[in-house]
Enzyme design. Sequence first.
Site, PDB file in Angstrom:
ATOM      1  N   CYS A   1     -12.697  10.472 -44.062  1.00  0.00           N
ATOM      2  CA  CYS A   1     -14.134  10.153 -43.992  1.00  0.00           C
ATOM      3  C   CYS A   1     -15.034  11.404 -43.962  1.00  0.00           C
ATOM      4  O   CYS A   1     -16.042  11.471 -44.673  1.00  0.00           O
ATOM      5  CB  CYS A   1     -14.417   9.282 -42.775  1.00  0.00           C
ATOM      6  SG  CYS A   1     -13.544   9.782 -41.284  1.00  0.00           S
TER       7      CYS A   1
ATOM      8  N   ARG B   1     -15.582  15.072 -31.721  1.00  0.00           N
ATOM      9  CA  ARG B   1     -15.877  13.650 -31.501  1.00  0.00           C
ATOM     10  C   ARG B   1     -17.073  13.531 -30.567  1.00  0.00           C
ATOM     11  O   ARG B   1     -17.126  14.209 -29.525  1.00  0.00           O
ATOM     12  CB  ARG B   1     -14.655  12.974 -30.867  1.00  0.00           C
ATOM     13  CG  ARG B   1     -14.775  11.478 -30.765  1.00  0.00           C
ATOM     14  CD  ARG B   1     -14.643  10.762 -32.077  1.00  0.00           C
ATOM     15  NE  ARG B   1     -13.323  10.882 -32.653  1.00  0.00           N
ATOM     16  CZ  ARG B   1     -13.041  10.567 -33.914  1.00  0.00           C
ATOM     17  NH1 ARG B   1     -13.978  10.130 -34.730  1.00  0.00           N
ATOM     18  NH2 ARG B   1     -11.822  10.701 -34.383  1.00  0.00           N
TER      19      ARG B   1
ATOM     20  N   SER C   1     -16.110   5.200 -34.248  1.00  0.00           N
ATOM     21  CA  SER C   1     -15.570   4.202 -35.186  1.00  0.00           C
ATOM     22  C   SER C   1     -14.579   4.842 -36.154  1.00  0.00           C
ATOM     23  O   SER C   1     -13.763   4.143 -36.748  1.00  0.00           O
ATOM     24  CB  SER C   1     -16.685   3.503 -35.952  1.00  0.00           C
ATOM     25  OG  SER C   1     -17.522   4.456 -36.568  1.00  0.00           O
TER      26      SER C   1
ATOM     27  N   SER D   1      -2.346 -10.878 -35.551  1.00  0.00           N
ATOM     28  CA  SER D   1      -3.535 -11.534 -36.112  1.00  0.00           C
ATOM     29  C   SER D   1      -3.199 -12.674 -37.075  1.00  0.00           C
ATOM     30  O   SER D   1      -4.109 -13.313 -37.615  1.00  0.00           O
ATOM     31  CB  SER D   1      -4.380 -10.513 -36.875  1.00  0.00           C
ATOM     32  OG  SER D   1      -4.713  -9.447 -36.037  1.00  0.00           O
TER      33      SER D   1
ATOM     34  N   ARG E   1      -2.491  11.216 -49.447  1.00  0.00           N
ATOM     35  CA  ARG E   1      -3.615  12.032 -49.940  1.00  0.00           C
ATOM     36  C   ARG E   1      -3.202  13.349 -50.570  1.00  0.00           C
ATOM     37  O   ARG E   1      -3.767  13.765 -51.577  1.00  0.00           O
ATOM     38  CB  ARG E   1      -4.609  12.311 -48.812  1.00  0.00           C
ATOM     39  CG  ARG E   1      -5.365  11.077 -48.383  1.00  0.00           C
ATOM     40  CD  ARG E   1      -6.338  11.438 -47.288  1.00  0.00           C
ATOM     41  NE  ARG E   1      -6.925  10.247 -46.705  1.00  0.00           N
ATOM     42  CZ  ARG E   1      -7.307  10.157 -45.436  1.00  0.00           C
ATOM     43  NH1 ARG E   1      -7.131  11.189 -44.612  1.00  0.00           N
ATOM     44  NH2 ARG E   1      -7.847   9.055 -44.989  1.00  0.00           N
TER      45      ARG E   1
ATOM     46  N   LYS F   1      -7.238  18.578 -42.874  1.00  0.00           N
ATOM     47  CA  LYS F   1      -7.481  17.579 -43.928  1.00  0.00           C
ATOM     48  C   LYS F   1      -8.724  17.991 -44.705  1.00  0.00           C
ATOM     49  O   LYS F   1      -8.763  17.937 -45.933  1.00  0.00           O
ATOM     50  CB  LYS F   1      -7.735  16.187 -43.321  1.00  0.00           C
ATOM     51  CG  LYS F   1      -6.501  15.438 -42.870  1.00  0.00           C
ATOM     52  CD  LYS F   1      -6.958  14.090 -42.271  1.00  0.00           C
ATOM     53  CE  LYS F   1      -5.938  13.577 -41.287  1.00  0.00           C
ATOM     54  NZ  LYS F   1      -6.464  12.488 -40.441  1.00  0.00           N
TER      55      LYS F   1
ATOM     56  N   HIS G   1     -21.008   9.758 -39.181  1.00  0.00           N
ATOM     57  CA  HIS G   1     -20.569  11.133 -38.927  1.00  0.00           C
ATOM     58  C   HIS G   1     -21.669  12.096 -39.377  1.00  0.00           C
ATOM     59  O   HIS G   1     -22.248  11.934 -40.461  1.00  0.00           O
ATOM     60  CB  HIS G   1     -19.323  11.475 -39.752  1.00  0.00           C
ATOM     61  CG  HIS G   1     -18.057  10.787 -39.314  1.00  0.00           C
ATOM     62  ND1 HIS G   1     -17.958  10.023 -38.173  1.00  0.00           N
ATOM     63  CD2 HIS G   1     -16.825  10.789 -39.878  1.00  0.00           C
ATOM     64  CE1 HIS G   1     -16.717   9.580 -38.063  1.00  0.00           C
ATOM     65  NE2 HIS G   1     -16.017  10.020 -39.083  1.00  0.00           N
TER      66      HIS G   1
ATOM     67  N   VAL H   1     -12.256  -0.637 -40.478  1.00  0.00           N
ATOM     68  CA  VAL H   1     -12.469  -0.392 -41.914  1.00  0.00           C
ATOM     69  C   VAL H   1     -12.260  -1.677 -42.712  1.00  0.00           C
ATOM     70  O   VAL H   1     -13.047  -1.998 -43.612  1.00  0.00           O
ATOM     71  CB  VAL H   1     -11.521   0.722 -42.430  1.00  0.00           C
ATOM     72  CG1 VAL H   1     -11.663   0.888 -43.935  1.00  0.00           C
ATOM     73  CG2 VAL H   1     -11.818   2.047 -41.733  1.00  0.00           C
TER      74      VAL H   1
ATOM     75  N   THR I   1      -8.382  -6.951 -40.177  1.00  0.00           N
ATOM     76  CA  THR I   1      -9.035  -7.195 -38.885  1.00  0.00           C
ATOM     77  C   THR I   1      -9.566  -5.914 -38.241  1.00  0.00           C
ATOM     78  O   THR I   1     -10.203  -5.962 -37.200  1.00  0.00           O
ATOM     79  CB  THR I   1      -8.032  -7.845 -37.907  1.00  0.00           C
ATOM     80  OG1 THR I   1      -6.832  -7.047 -37.946  1.00  0.00           O
ATOM     81  CG2 THR I   1      -7.702  -9.276 -38.289  1.00  0.00           C
TER      82      THR I   1
ATOM     83  N   ASN J   1     -19.492   6.543 -41.721  1.00  0.00           N
ATOM     84  CA  ASN J   1     -18.059   6.788 -41.918  1.00  0.00           C
ATOM     85  C   ASN J   1     -17.285   5.536 -42.298  1.00  0.00           C
ATOM     86  O   ASN J   1     -16.269   5.621 -42.968  1.00  0.00           O
ATOM     87  CB  ASN J   1     -17.440   7.397 -40.651  1.00  0.00           C
ATOM     88  CG  ASN J   1     -17.710   6.563 -39.421  1.00  0.00           C
ATOM     89  OD1 ASN J   1     -18.865   6.404 -39.019  1.00  0.00           O
ATOM     90  ND2 ASN J   1     -16.678   6.003 -38.825  1.00  0.00           N
TER      91      ASN J   1
HETATM   92  N1  LIG Z   1     -12.390   4.327 -39.184  1.00  0.00           N
HETATM   93  C1  LIG Z   1     -12.697   5.173 -40.158  1.00  0.00           C
HETATM   94  O1  LIG Z   1     -13.842   5.693 -40.256  1.00  0.00           O
HETATM   95  C2  LIG Z   1     -11.689   5.521 -41.200  1.00  0.00           C
HETATM   96  C3  LIG Z   1     -12.107   6.284 -42.274  1.00  0.00           C
HETATM   97  C4  LIG Z   1     -11.197   6.606 -43.264  1.00  0.00           C
HETATM   98  C5  LIG Z   1      -9.896   6.158 -43.151  1.00  0.00           C
HETATM   99  N2  LIG Z   1      -9.494   5.437 -42.078  1.00  0.00           N
HETATM  100  C6  LIG Z   1      -8.096   4.978 -42.037  1.00  0.00           C
HETATM  101  O2  LIG Z   1      -8.037   3.575 -42.207  1.00  0.00           O
HETATM  102  C7  LIG Z   1      -6.947   3.038 -41.462  1.00  0.00           C
HETATM  103  C8  LIG Z   1      -7.441   1.943 -40.507  1.00  0.00           C
HETATM  104  O3  LIG Z   1      -8.422   2.482 -39.660  1.00  0.00           O
HETATM  105  P1  LIG Z   1      -9.335   1.561 -38.722  1.00  0.00           P
HETATM  106  O4  LIG Z   1     -10.320   2.508 -38.172  1.00  0.00           O
HETATM  107  O5  LIG Z   1      -9.805   0.346 -39.436  1.00  0.00           O
HETATM  108  O6  LIG Z   1      -8.266   1.131 -37.567  1.00  0.00           O
HETATM  109  P2  LIG Z   1      -8.245  -0.164 -36.642  1.00  0.00           P
HETATM  110  O7  LIG Z   1      -9.614  -0.646 -36.335  1.00  0.00           O
HETATM  111  O8  LIG Z   1      -7.355   0.202 -35.517  1.00  0.00           O
HETATM  112  O9  LIG Z   1      -7.517  -1.283 -37.552  1.00  0.00           O
HETATM  113  C9  LIG Z   1      -6.154  -1.206 -37.905  1.00  0.00           C
HETATM  114  C10 LIG Z   1      -5.774  -2.371 -38.807  1.00  0.00           C
HETATM  115  O10 LIG Z   1      -4.394  -2.237 -39.186  1.00  0.00           O
HETATM  116  C11 LIG Z   1      -3.714  -3.455 -38.879  1.00  0.00           C
HETATM  117  N3  LIG Z   1      -2.316  -3.250 -38.554  1.00  0.00           N
HETATM  118  C12 LIG Z   1      -1.806  -2.559 -37.498  1.00  0.00           C
HETATM  119  N4  LIG Z   1      -0.446  -2.661 -37.506  1.00  0.00           N
HETATM  120  C13 LIG Z   1      -0.123  -3.406 -38.595  1.00  0.00           C
HETATM  121  C14 LIG Z   1       1.114  -3.872 -39.155  1.00  0.00           C
HETATM  122  N5  LIG Z   1       2.294  -3.576 -38.575  1.00  0.00           N
HETATM  123  N6  LIG Z   1       1.084  -4.611 -40.283  1.00  0.00           N
HETATM  124  C15 LIG Z   1      -0.097  -4.926 -40.868  1.00  0.00           C
HETATM  125  N7  LIG Z   1      -1.302  -4.533 -40.383  1.00  0.00           N
HETATM  126  C16 LIG Z   1      -1.300  -3.780 -39.272  1.00  0.00           C
HETATM  127  C17 LIG Z   1      -4.468  -4.005 -37.696  1.00  0.00           C
HETATM  128  O11 LIG Z   1      -4.174  -5.378 -37.518  1.00  0.00           O
HETATM  129  P3  LIG Z   1      -4.266  -6.081 -36.049  1.00  0.00           P
HETATM  130  O12 LIG Z   1      -5.729  -6.335 -35.792  1.00  0.00           O
HETATM  131  O13 LIG Z   1      -3.501  -7.336 -36.268  1.00  0.00           O
HETATM  132  O14 LIG Z   1      -3.647  -5.140 -35.068  1.00  0.00           O
HETATM  133  C18 LIG Z   1      -5.909  -3.743 -38.137  1.00  0.00           C
HETATM  134  O15 LIG Z   1      -6.297  -4.704 -39.082  1.00  0.00           O
HETATM  135  C19 LIG Z   1      -6.286   4.224 -40.774  1.00  0.00           C
HETATM  136  O16 LIG Z   1      -5.238   4.678 -41.596  1.00  0.00           O
HETATM  137  C20 LIG Z   1      -7.390   5.256 -40.719  1.00  0.00           C
HETATM  138  O17 LIG Z   1      -6.902   6.564 -40.673  1.00  0.00           O
HETATM  139  C21 LIG Z   1     -10.370   5.083 -41.106  1.00  0.00           C
END
Ligand SMILES: NC(=O)c1ccc[n+]([C@@H]2O[C@H](COP(=O)([O-])OP(=O)(O)OC[C@H]3O[C@@H](n4cnc5c(N)ncnc54)[C@H](OP(=O)(O)O)[C@@H]3O)[C@@H](O)[C@H]2O)c1
Length: 339
Positions: free
Chosen positions: A133, A239, A163, A45, A104, A217, A246, A19, A16, A319
């Site tokens: 990213c 940011r 994002s 969710s 990583r 990182k 990005h 990413v 949800t 990103n």
């Molecule tokens: N955004 C980027 O550009 C990017 C790039 C590279 C890596 N990342 C990495 O990818 C990961 C997610 O990033 P995001 O940007 O997508 O964050 P986000 O929009 O905040 O989404 C987080 C996701 O994790 C789920 N979640 C949270 N707590 C959980 C639990 N206890 N059990 C199972 N699922 C859980 C959330 O579900 P709910 O909706 O139910 O809360 C949601 O689906 C992070 O580790 C981040 O560092 C992000």
Amino acid sequence: MFKKKEKYIVAVVGATGAVGTEMIKTLEQRKFPVEKLRLFASERSEGKVLKFGDAEIRVEGLQDKSFEGIDIALFSAGAERSKTWAPVAAKSGCVVIDNSSQWRMDPAIPLVVPEVNPHDLKWHKGIIANPNCSTIQMVVVLKPIHDAAKIKRVVVTTFQAVSGTGQKAMNELLEQTKDLLSFKAITCNVYPYQIAFNVLPHIDKFLENGYTKEEMKMVNETKKIMGDNSIRLTATTVRVPVFRGHSESLNIETEKKITANEVRAILSAAPGVIVYDAPDKNVYPIPISVAGKDETYVGRIREDESIDNGINLWIVADNLRKGAALNAVQIAEKLIEMA
Ligand SMILES: NC(=O)c1ccc[n+]([C@@H]2O[C@H](COP(=O)([O-])OP(=O)(O)OC[C@H]3O[C@@H](n4cnc5c(N)ncnc54)[C@H](OP(=O)(O)O)[C@@H]3O)[C@@H](O)[C@H]2O)c1
């Protein structure tokens, strides 16, 4: 360990999120051979229904037996969830491609960008890490330059979209923008300061050395992916109030002299890179044009006139796609190709 099949049972953990949503879209757009897609998120969710093509899939919560029968799990639910659940998934026989920072820098876990170090996939033991990213889009550009002229040092400054912090940060930028334009008071929940109409030289936590975790990182992941500890790199990560995409300004010092035209030719032939560079026609990459694209765009390629062997350039990539979801799906595609 990873068996070739016609179709695979695939899971997205964090389905949800910013990413996770992009992962589902990417699997569909690239016609990944999915036999069945399972979607996981937090308890909040559970029961929510998401679309994958014509299918409607119910989001599940994670349990000990959740990964039984799953071939590939794309994780993007944060480092804590990856720490707990990736080993559980790997133990069930599924290959985990993890987007978080959890694994990583673990020497036993490959950190892969398919255009740069696909060979590292050969030694995975069930978990493969997807890099940060801002690192991914940088190394697809650095690798071909390194092969041609050996990079000595890189100075990078990033301009990173909200994002990159996730869905809540995108909402915060939108709400603050609307509030400011309506002369209302704003609230800051995700970032310590207002992000709308502002710039914050702060991504992730500050460390004792004065750098942020995001900056370190970039330093450490680059060496691991490129397989070369001799590359010196220093980063400032910033940011900016951009929703998606990005941007990075890079100053690269090489051992061998390389001209701007040579860099243009090398990068034009590099996989996953598009040279978009005609300053006389105002042609250079910008986030709003690159959002939704798969490739990493490079422009403003010029020689650094202050040193003997230096190149300056400007890189932009989406990103959420190359920086996260697409790279993860490309890793899965490469695994299938290599199986
Ligand atoms: N955004 C980027 O550009 C990017 C790039 C590279 C890596 N990342 C990495 O990818 C990961 C997610 O990033 P995001 O940007 O997508 O964050 P986000 O929009 O905040 O989404 C987080 C996701 O994790 C789920 N979640 C949270 N707590 C959980 C639990 N206890 N059990 C199972 N699922 C859980 C959330 O579900 P709910 O909706 O139910 O809360 C949601 O689906 C992070 O580790 C981040 O560092 C992000």
